[in-house]
Design a protein around this motif. Structure first.
Motif, short mmCIF file in Angstrom:
data_model
loop_
_atom_site.label_atom_id
_atom_site.label_comp_id
_atom_site.label_asym_id
_atom_site.label_seq_id
_atom_site.Cartn_x
_atom_site.Cartn_y
_atom_site.Cartn_z
N GLU A 124 0.90 -1.09 0.08
CA GLU A 124 0.12 -0.04 -0.18
C GLU A 124 0.85 1.34 -0.10
O GLU A 124 1.91 1.29 0.91
N LYS B 116 -23.05 4.27 1.54
CA LYS B 116 -24.37 3.94 1.02
C LYS B 116 -24.44 2.52 0.64
O LYS B 116 -23.34 2.31 -0.15
N SER C 152 -12.27 4.12 -0.12
CA SER C 152 -12.94 3.20 0.75
C SER C 152 -13.54 3.83 2.11
O SER C 152 -14.28 3.51 2.86
N THR D 275 -20.26 -0.96 -2.05
CA THR D 275 -21.29 -2.18 -1.83
C THR D 275 -21.09 -3.38 -2.49
O THR D 275 -21.11 -4.69 -1.91
N VAL E 112 3.80 1.30 -5.64
CA VAL E 112 4.03 0.15 -6.76
C VAL E 112 4.23 1.09 -7.96
O VAL E 112 3.25 1.92 -8.40
C1 LIG Z 1 -17.26 10.57 -3.04
C2 LIG Z 1 -17.37 9.18 -3.29
C3 LIG Z 1 -18.55 8.67 -2.68
C4 LIG Z 1 -19.03 7.34 -2.90
N1 LIG Z 1 -20.00 6.77 -2.28
C5 LIG Z 1 -20.29 5.43 -2.41
C6 LIG Z 1 -21.43 4.80 -1.83
O1 LIG Z 1 -22.17 5.60 -1.03
N2 LIG Z 1 -21.70 3.59 -2.08
C7 LIG Z 1 -20.76 2.57 -2.60
O2 LIG Z 1 -21.14 1.56 -2.61
N3 LIG Z 1 -19.66 3.27 -3.09
C8 LIG Z 1 -19.49 4.61 -3.17
N4 LIG Z 1 -18.21 5.10 -3.85
C9 LIG Z 1 -17.20 4.14 -4.43
C10 LIG Z 1 -16.38 3.73 -3.30
O3 LIG Z 1 -15.84 4.28 -2.41
C11 LIG Z 1 -15.14 2.65 -4.29
O4 LIG Z 1 -16.04 1.81 -5.17
C12 LIG Z 1 -14.63 1.73 -3.25
O5 LIG Z 1 -14.08 2.37 -2.12
C13 LIG Z 1 -13.41 1.26 -4.04
O6 LIG Z 1 -12.63 0.36 -3.15
P1 LIG Z 1 -11.17 -0.05 -3.40
O7 LIG Z 1 -10.40 -0.71 -2.22
O8 LIG Z 1 -11.01 -0.53 -4.89
O9 LIG Z 1 -10.47 1.27 -3.57
P2 LIG Z 1 -9.52 2.18 -2.50
O10 LIG Z 1 -10.23 2.46 -1.18
O11 LIG Z 1 -9.15 3.48 -3.15
O12 LIG Z 1 -8.19 1.44 -2.28
C14 LIG Z 1 -7.12 1.48 -3.38
C15 LIG Z 1 -5.94 1.59 -2.58
O13 LIG Z 1 -5.00 1.31 -3.56
C16 LIG Z 1 -3.62 1.76 -3.08
N5 LIG Z 1 -2.96 2.58 -4.15
C17 LIG Z 1 -3.32 3.16 -5.56
N6 LIG Z 1 -2.33 3.44 -6.43
C18 LIG Z 1 -1.24 2.53 -5.51
C19 LIG Z 1 0.16 2.44 -6.02
N7 LIG Z 1 0.66 2.58 -7.19
N8 LIG Z 1 0.89 1.80 -5.23
C20 LIG Z 1 0.35 1.52 -4.11
N9 LIG Z 1 -0.86 1.44 -3.66
C21 LIG Z 1 -1.73 2.27 -4.31
C22 LIG Z 1 -4.46 3.41 -2.55
O14 LIG Z 1 -3.71 4.23 -1.81
C23 LIG Z 1 -5.59 2.76 -1.97
O15 LIG Z 1 -5.36 2.28 -0.39
C24 LIG Z 1 -17.86 6.40 -3.73
C25 LIG Z 1 -16.79 6.93 -4.06
C26 LIG Z 1 -16.50 8.47 -3.81
C27 LIG Z 1 -15.00 8.95 -4.39
#
Ligand SMILES: Cc1cc2nc3c(=O)[nH]c(=O)nc-3n(C[C@H](O)[C@H](O)[C@H](O)COP(=O)(O)OP(=O)(O)OC[C@H]3O[C@@H](n4cnc5c(N)ncnc54)[C@H](O)[C@@H]3O)c2cc1C
Length: 420
Positions: A40, A56, A50, A400, A205
């Motif tokens: 990370e 929601k 996240s 979700t 990464v």
């Molecule tokens: C304002 C907003 C409101 C939203 N509301 C909702 C909602 O109400 N309900 C819903 O279902 N979804 C919602 N979403 C969507 C939801 O937040 C995302 O779909 C979900 O959190 C994605 O999870 P993730 O773990 O894939 O991404 P992330 O939580 O972003 O995790 C990705 C991780 O990868 C790391 N990373 C990235 N690039 C690198 C790299 N090169 N090297 C090392 N680490 C790296 C980041 O630091 C991060 O920790 C919303 C999104 C936003 C922005």
């Protein structure tokens, strides 16, 4: 507790990105006895989308403009397995995540769908929901199995909290939001407690390639550079995911768009505590999630949307707000403008005291914005796990559906291992 690694190492499974998707994949693999290295870029897990989202847990109501119902079907599947999957990884804390008050769907005067069209969609989603709960006694929506998902408000029957000058109708729904901070804390604890996970914070990464039958990941950390040679890789990098897929030759659908969206978390006035949460549909409007602790998540799309790019990765300038680092003046003006727009529709909300303003990246597909009824943004079906020869790329689509696809990614890893 995970440990720092030496500069180069060998790993069976490397999971890239410690948001909900990556953490849940790692915890699921660890639970099955598979050792995982979790890399990370930030100093802590669950620090980006996240954490900085609305929370929601979508029943599929908001995707009313995907007439195929495919998006709603996926969101329902995610919502109805969300709690039980989380409980595999964070135990009983999955049952006690603080929830918002239920959302009232308010139909804007210039909504791209009429009240009747929206009701048709909600009725169809409710039928899908009924089928799900009839066939599977083990599923629930955050611990409950409501008999109905929505109720159309009779004329004049929309809760008085709202200024109906802006709306032509409303629906009471069962949809709620979880507190994303509580979720983040529980996930971080679970990673810390897991003996099967080597957590590597501050490991950015930079590249992934195939080398000598393995997958080689290289990057930087505060000590310099690092390298891991892994049997398998799970790409859970969200807004940076597509760039790494391209690097290794995995094609994803074209036409993606990355949007930068700001949110405000505020202490609401005492008189509004326990009031309804609101989603304004269908178009570029806003949301208010009223939480049990007297705070609320507030968003107003026309103001909160501050970035839009079809580049393969968002610009570096998005990094700071996505980590919660925003200049004071910008934070103040965004909070003022977002609270002002919400106050016109949810009177009194403008008196809230902003606690934080931050942003997250949204990854989706589409050329035009949500005010265009034909925009692909109304469809969230191009999501899930793509696996090629031990490399697994996970587009969770939404918070979700992240647990659903994290579990699927872990399944793919184990299937590949079994075939080797
Ligand atoms: C304002 C907003 C409101 C939203 N509301 C909702 C909602 O109400 N309900 C819903 O279902 N979804 C919602 N979403 C969507 C939801 O937040 C995302 O779909 C979900 O959190 C994605 O999870 P993730 O773990 O894939 O991404 P992330 O939580 O972003 O995790 C990705 C991780 O990868 C790391 N990373 C990235 N690039 C690198 C790299 N090169 N090297 C090392 N680490 C790296 C980041 O630091 C991060 O920790 C919303 C999104 C936003 C922005």
């Amino acid at each position: 507790m995970g440990t720092r690694v030496s500069r180069n190492r060998r790993a069976a499974i490397a999971v890239l990105g410690a948001g909900l998707t990556g953490v849940a994949t790692a915890l699921e693999l660890a639970r099955r006895g598979v050792r995982v290295t979790l890399a990370e870029q930030d100093p802590r897990a669950v620090n980006r989308a996240s954490l900085r989202n609305e929370g929601k847990i979508h029943l599929g109501l908001v995707y009313a403009n995907d007439r195929t119902l495919a998006t709603a079907q996926l969101q329902l599947e995610g919502a109805l397995s969300f709690r039980s999957l989380l409980s595999r990884w964070i135990g009983p804390r999955a049952d006690t995540l603080p929830l918002s008050t239920p959302f009232v769907y308010l139909v804007a005067r210039d909504s791209i769908l009429t009240v009747d069209q929206l009701e048709q969609h909600y009725a169809a989603v409710e039928s899908l929901y009924r089928e799900h709960v009839r066939h599977d006694p083990g599923i629930d929506y955050l611990g409950s199995r409501p008999t109905r998902l929505y109720e159309r408000c009779p004329p004049g029957g929309v809760p008085q909290a709202f200024n109906m000058d802006h709306f032509i109708g409303g629906f009471l729904t069962q949809e709620v939001a979880i507190d994303t901070k509580a979720l983040a804390l529980a996930l971080r604890d679970a990673v810390g407690e897991s003996e099967g996970i080597d957590f590597l914070p501050e490991h950015k990464v930079l590249s992934v390639e195939r080398a000598n039958g393995l997958l080689r990941i290289e990057g930087t950390n505060p000590n310099g550079t690092w390298r891991i040679d892994a049997d398998q890789v799970v790409n859970a990098l969200w807004e940076n995911r597509i760039a790494f897929d391209r690097m290794i030759g995995v094609n994803c659908p074209t036409g993606w768009v990355h949007r930068l969206k700001y949110r405000v978390v505020a202490q609401i006035p005492g008189k509004l505590r326990g009031g309804p949460s609101a989603t304004m549909v269908l178009g570029p409007y806003g949301d208010v999630a009223v939480r049990a602790d007297g705070t609320a998540y507030l968003s107003w799309y026309p103001i909160g949307l501050q970035g839009w790019t079809h580049e393969i990765s968002p610009p570096a300038a998005w990094n700071s707000p996505c980590r919660g680092e925003i200049e004071e003046a910008k934070s103040r003006s965004l909070a003022r403008d977002i609270l002002g727009a919400i106050d016109a529709r949810y009177p009194g909300m403008g008196e809230s005291r902003p606690i934080l303003v931050d942003a997250g990246a949204i990854v989706a597909y589409g050329k035009t914005d949500v005010d265009d009824a034909s925009s692909a943004l109304h469809d969230r079906t191009q999501i899930g796990v793509t696996s090629i020869e031990g490399y697994h790329s996970v587009d969770p689509g939404k918070l979700t559906t992240a647990p659903l696809f994290a579990k699927r990614a872990a399944d793919h890893v184990c299937e590949f291992e079994a075939q080797r």
